[in-house]
Design a protein around this motif. Structure first.
Motif, mmCIF file in Angstrom:
data_model
loop_
_atom_site.group_PDB
_atom_site.id
_atom_site.type_symbol
_atom_site.label_atom_id
_atom_site.label_comp_id
_atom_site.label_asym_id
_atom_site.label_seq_id
_atom_site.Cartn_x
_atom_site.Cartn_y
_atom_site.Cartn_z
ATOM 1 N N LEU A 96 -1.351 2.959 3.970
ATOM 2 C CA LEU A 96 -1.193 2.474 3.030
ATOM 3 C C LEU A 96 -0.705 1.269 2.509
ATOM 4 O O LEU A 96 -0.740 0.513 1.245
ATOM 5 N N CYS A 97 0.783 0.718 3.287
ATOM 6 C CA CYS A 97 0.725 -0.431 3.065
ATOM 7 C C CYS A 97 1.033 -1.394 4.313
ATOM 8 O O CYS A 97 1.022 -0.143 5.636
ATOM 9 N N ARG A 98 1.405 -2.234 4.265
ATOM 10 C CA ARG A 98 1.519 -3.158 5.940
ATOM 11 C C ARG A 98 3.472 -3.221 5.750
ATOM 12 O O ARG A 98 3.631 -3.071 4.591
ATOM 13 N N VAL A 99 3.685 -2.843 6.743
ATOM 14 C CA VAL A 99 5.200 -2.835 7.576
ATOM 15 C C VAL A 99 6.000 -3.762 7.975
ATOM 16 O O VAL A 99 5.258 -4.195 9.441
ATOM 17 N N ASP A 209 19.975 5.258 14.459
ATOM 18 C CA ASP A 209 20.345 4.967 13.911
ATOM 19 C C ASP A 209 19.800 3.301 13.998
ATOM 20 O O ASP A 209 19.824 2.955 13.089
ATOM 21 N N HIS A 210 18.555 3.316 14.490
ATOM 22 C CA HIS A 210 18.000 2.418 14.337
ATOM 23 C C HIS A 210 16.144 2.845 13.709
ATOM 24 O O HIS A 210 15.539 3.380 14.658
ATOM 25 N N LEU A 211 15.770 2.053 13.143
ATOM 26 C CA LEU A 211 14.002 1.824 12.878
ATOM 27 C C LEU A 211 13.557 0.971 13.919
ATOM 28 O O LEU A 211 13.475 -0.281 13.929
ATOM 29 N N SER A 212 11.597 1.158 13.686
ATOM 30 C CA SER A 212 11.110 0.119 13.891
ATOM 31 C C SER A 212 9.809 0.445 12.781
ATOM 32 O O SER A 212 9.567 1.317 12.132
ATOM 33 N N SER A 213 9.473 -0.625 12.748
ATOM 34 C CA SER A 213 7.383 -0.529 12.044
ATOM 35 C C SER A 213 7.007 0.456 12.082
ATOM 36 O O SER A 213 6.297 0.937 11.661
#
Length: 244
Positions: A96-99, A209-213
């Motif tokens: 649905l979207c580009r991160v 604690d850390h997200l990735s695309s």
């Protein structure tokens, strides 16, 4: 959910500690699960909407000459946490979207005052102004406009609409760039926030604690008909105003 049951839940929460926060959480949960508004069986099949969004996505990628698109696996049965309304589909946010990940700008070019371009760091995403500006060179693709949706990649994984002026997207902040105008971005921002909050602290027995695309793109969300998306957002706005 019956209207009576809906208000019974609110009555139960009203006398508990942090009642307003818990009622807000309940509203968002019900919104994501399709239990906040009545279904309209006259709406077009959501499969048709999904096909149009896929076409819009292809046009978006071609127009911006985006070189690489990840393959997103279909949603598997073991990833489905609950049964959606019959005319909704499970999909991944990346369909649905580009991160768009932020850029690691040189901190030596951060300045206070009015010179330069505002710089959105992770501490700024829920504010209407930034704490520092940037006076170095930059690529215009990293300029964020007012009302763009941002995601904090550390800490609480906050999804928020940028309320400040045009600014630069720093590292550890991502922007959600919607592929199609046949989407109600606020609904999917709510869904993304719900999913990312669930993810926090639940990976491999360690705190996340850390997200990735990639993790944001892989987040499993519902695709309701566009009319349902708009009705849900309107109801959420109405209830949140009452809590305020």
């Amino acid at each position: 959910m019956r209207v009576e049951t809906f208000f019974e839940k609110f009555d139960q929460l009203a006398c508990t500690p942090n009642s307003v926060a818990k009622m807000r959480e309940l509203v968002l949960q019900m919104a994501v699960q399709g239990r906040l508004v009545e279904r309209d069986d006259s709406e077009p099949p959501v499969n048709e909407l999904a096909d149009m969004i896929a076409a819009d996505r292809a046009a978006f990628v071609e127009e911006r000459s985006i070189p690489r698109q990840r393959y997103l696996a279909p949603v598997s049965e073991d990833e489905i946490p609950f049964s959606p309304p019959n005319n909704w589909l499970w999909t991944r946010l990346g369909n649905l979207c580009r991160v768009q990940a932020g850029f690691a700008f040189e901190s030596a070019a951060f300045v206070q005052g009015d010179s330069g371009v505002p710089m959105i760091r992770i501490r700024d995403i829920t504010n209407d102004r930034t704490q520092v500006n940037y006076v170095g060179d930059y690529r215009t693709e990293f300029l964020v406009d007012t009302d763009d949706y941002l995601v904090g990649m550390d800490g609480n994984f906050r999804v928020a609409k940028w309320k400040g002026p045009r600014a630069l997207l720093n590292q550890r902040v991502s922007r959600l760039q919607w592929y199609s105008k046949r989407l109600e971005p606020t609904f999917f921002a709510i869904a993304a926030q719900y999913r990312l909050t669930e993810l926090q602290g639940k990976k491999a027995y360690t705190t996340v604690d850390h997200l990735s695309s990639k993790q944001i793109e892989d987040a499993v969300v519902h695709l309701p008909p566009l009319g349902a998306q708009k009705r849900i957002v309107a109801k959420v706005d109405e209830l949140m105003a009452l809590f305020d």
